[in-house]
Scaffold this motif. Structure first.
Motif, PDB file in Angstrom:
ATOM      1  N   ILE A 106      -8.987  34.569 -53.366  1.00  0.00           N
ATOM      2  CA  ILE A 106      -9.941  34.253 -52.299  1.00  0.00           C
ATOM      3  C   ILE A 106      -9.288  34.385 -50.930  1.00  0.00           C
ATOM      4  O   ILE A 106      -9.865  34.952 -49.998  1.00  0.00           O
ATOM      5  N   TRP A 107      -8.073  33.880 -50.771  1.00  0.00           N
ATOM      6  CA  TRP A 107      -7.417  33.858 -49.467  1.00  0.00           C
ATOM      7  C   TRP A 107      -6.589  35.102 -49.170  1.00  0.00           C
ATOM      8  O   TRP A 107      -6.161  35.299 -48.030  1.00  0.00           O
ATOM      9  N   LEU A 108      -6.334  35.924 -50.169  1.00  0.00           N
ATOM     10  CA  LEU A 108      -5.433  37.050 -49.972  1.00  0.00           C
ATOM     11  C   LEU A 108      -5.947  38.066 -48.943  1.00  0.00           C
ATOM     12  O   LEU A 108      -5.144  38.621 -48.165  1.00  0.00           O
ATOM     13  N   PRO A 109      -7.244  38.412 -48.869  1.00  0.00           N
ATOM     14  CA  PRO A 109      -7.667  39.379 -47.837  1.00  0.00           C
ATOM     15  C   PRO A 109      -7.416  38.917 -46.415  1.00  0.00           C
ATOM     16  O   PRO A 109      -7.314  39.737 -45.495  1.00  0.00           O
ATOM     17  N   LEU A 110      -7.320  37.575 -46.226  1.00  0.00           N
ATOM     18  CA  LEU A 110      -7.073  37.076 -44.861  1.00  0.00           C
ATOM     19  C   LEU A 110      -5.673  37.396 -44.362  1.00  0.00           C
ATOM     20  O   LEU A 110      -5.383  37.226 -43.178  1.00  0.00           O
ATOM     21  N   LEU A 111      -4.788  37.857 -45.266  1.00  0.00           N
ATOM     22  CA  LEU A 111      -3.449  38.228 -44.817  1.00  0.00           C
ATOM     23  C   LEU A 111      -3.472  39.395 -43.840  1.00  0.00           C
ATOM     24  O   LEU A 111      -2.506  39.615 -43.111  1.00  0.00           O
ATOM     25  N   ALA A 112      -4.566  40.147 -43.801  1.00  0.00           N
ATOM     26  CA  ALA A 112      -4.673  41.261 -42.853  1.00  0.00           C
ATOM     27  C   ALA A 112      -4.752  40.787 -41.412  1.00  0.00           C
ATOM     28  O   ALA A 112      -4.547  41.586 -40.478  1.00  0.00           O
ATOM     29  N   ALA A 113      -5.040  39.510 -41.191  1.00  0.00           N
ATOM     30  CA  ALA A 113      -5.112  39.000 -39.820  1.00  0.00           C
ATOM     31  C   ALA A 113      -3.749  39.023 -39.143  1.00  0.00           C
ATOM     32  O   ALA A 113      -3.654  39.151 -37.921  1.00  0.00           O
ATOM     33  N   GLY A 114      -2.673  38.921 -39.934  1.00  0.00           N
ATOM     34  CA  GLY A 114      -1.331  38.927 -39.345  1.00  0.00           C
ATOM     35  C   GLY A 114      -1.008  40.236 -38.646  1.00  0.00           C
ATOM     36  O   GLY A 114      -0.711  40.250 -37.444  1.00  0.00           O
ATOM     37  N   PRO A 115      -1.025  41.378 -39.320  1.00  0.00           N
ATOM     38  CA  PRO A 115      -0.733  42.644 -38.625  1.00  0.00           C
ATOM     39  C   PRO A 115      -1.754  42.996 -37.555  1.00  0.00           C
ATOM     40  O   PRO A 115      -1.409  43.646 -36.562  1.00  0.00           O
ATOM     41  N   ALA A 116      -3.017  42.607 -37.742  1.00  0.00           N
ATOM     42  CA  ALA A 116      -4.017  42.894 -36.709  1.00  0.00           C
ATOM     43  C   ALA A 116      -3.686  42.168 -35.416  1.00  0.00           C
ATOM     44  O   ALA A 116      -3.808  42.724 -34.314  1.00  0.00           O
TER      45      ALA A 116
END
Length: 446
Positions: free
Chosen positions: A63-73
């Motif tokens: 559930i939370w794994l796609p939110l990791l894209a917020a870091g590089p963005a």
């Protein structure tokens, strides 16, 4: 005693301290570590860490794994491509570890981690393009600064007998240059200056300002008459400007006779500050059209001569100052502000005036604004003539000399010398010259 303690039985020899990080390789590693620490995107790494922590505590699977894209963005907005890729790699690795720990299948985990990978690649490309644009902008800004220094040369704090201060603010803060112009030059005919405003904005206005300043600096040295300087600017503009282009300007000069000459060509009237502190607007006696429009009106500019005593000041400005408005749409009262902040230091006066102007409009001007303040400092008081007669020679009286102990023949010689000294003093008072009394006294018999 100290030597005995050093050589005691319990003494163990102290080995010299070895700096394990010394040497060229260690200093390079230290430098690299410092650069990495300075360039580390702290906030993106913190966001990735928080997402990982939430997943570990909640154990919610993917559930939370796609939110990791917020870091590089987020890293793309503050860091370079290398940092963006580093944050993205960290996010993907941590996401893979969490997925494996939660028992996510390989195909599902790959699909979930594709989002951070895609965002990382796109953010890295955006960061690289943004860095390139920043370098181009920095180069353009340096060219603009060089152009500004070539056109609006820095004015020294003292020009001739005057104290001078200048404040200039361009409406386009990134360009740092606009259509307002000023120049102040010492010439064989006295100090001459110009403050003007070109119609329009952008590069055409900058080109016209460069033309006016170039002609003014050349003519100010060549023409003994201030009206001739204005005439040369007018002729140059008539050959190079369009029919609807013009320049408002005030050209002033302080002649060797001690008077201030002003030619106002459709510009805002300068403010004259007397030594008493009163502020008076120098309205033109015969209004003249702006430079470049004389052919339409047929009116020649007129010369206005003003007394300019010690302690007086002259403020020249552009309409970006007087047309500045506050939130209530009220114009800035320049004369009142100048009266409040006037001082014996033009730099301090303009600093206070400029700060008040920015506070009045809310922090940023919407038009180019130029301020030039000229002050004629008061001359020092002449030396007092009270001691003018202090050089006259005192002569002892005849009775004092004759009554001195051991007078005799020597007293007669001294009295004779004193009479000669009195005679010489009387000749000096009449302006007839005469020999110095010291020659007679030196010739007296011991």
């Amino acid at each position: 005693m100290s030597q005995a303690r050093d050589h005691g039985g319990d003494h163990r020899p102290m080995r010299p301290f070895r700096n394990r990080v010394a040497g060229p390789g260690a200093s390079t590693r230290r430098r690299t570590a410092a650069q990495l620490a300075a360039g580390t995107p702290v906030l993106p790494v913190l966001i990735v860490s928080v997402i990982v922590l939430v997943d570990l505590v909640g154990g919610a699977g993917t559930i939370w794994l796609p939110l990791l894209a917020a870091g590089p963005a987020l890293a793309a907005t503050t860091s370079g491509p290398r940092e963006v890729l580093g944050v993205g790699l960290l996010a993907v690795l941590l996401g893979a570890m969490l997925g494996i720990q939660d028992g996510v299948t390989g195909r599902e985990l790959a699909a979930v981690l594709s989002a951070p990978v895609a965002v990382t690649l796109a953010s890295g490309l955006a960061s690289a393009l943004g860095g390139r644009r920043e370098r181009v902008l920095a180069a353009v800004r340096s060219v603009a600064e060089a152009a500004q220094h070539a056109l609006l040369k820095p004015v020294p704090a003292t020009v001739g007998p005057f104290q001078v201060a200048v404040r200039y603010s361009a409406a386009a803060a990134e360009a740092r240059i606009g259509g307002d112009l000023y120049a102040l030059v010492p010439t064989p005919y006295g100090v001459r200056l110009i403050v003007g405003d070109v119609r329009g904005k952008g590069l055409p206005a900058v080109g016209t300002a460069a033309l006016v300043l170039g002609v003014f600096r050349e003519a100010a040295y060549d023409e003994p008459d201030l009206l001739a300087v204005v005439g040369r600017i007018e002729r140059s503009l008539s050959r190079n400007l369009g029919s609807d282009d013009f320049v408002t300007a005030v050209v002033a000069g302080y002649s060797q006779s001690g008077h201030l000459e002003v030619v106002n060509c459709g510009h805002a009237p300068p403010l004259l500050v007397r030594e008493s502190g009163s502020v008076v607007a120098v309205e033109p006696t015969h209004p003249t059209p702006p430079l470049g429009l004389r052919a339409l009106s047929g009116e020649a500019p007129s010369l206005q001569v003003l007394p300019f005593a010690d302690g007086d000041q002259l403020l020249l400005y552009t309409d970006g100052v007087t047309e500045a408005r506050n939130h209530g749409r009220e114009f800035y009262p320049l004369a009142e502000g100048l009266a409040r902040h006037v001082s014996d230091e033009p730099g301090r006066t303009l600093t206070a005036l400029h700060d008040e102007l920015l506070a009045y409009v809310g922090g940023r001007l919407h038009d180019d604004a130029a301020l030039l303040l000229l002050r004629k400092p008061a001359l020092p008081e002449p030396a007092s003539d009270a001691g003018r007669d202090s050089g006259s020679r005192s002569v002892p009286s005849r009775s004092a000399v004759e009554g001195a102990p051991g007078a005799g023949s020597r007293a007669a010689d001294v009295v004779q010398a004193a009479d000669v000294v009195k005679k010489e003093n009387s000749l000096d008072d009449r302006g007839d010259g005469g020999c110095r009394s010291g020659a007679f006294v030196a010739g007296a018999r011991p």
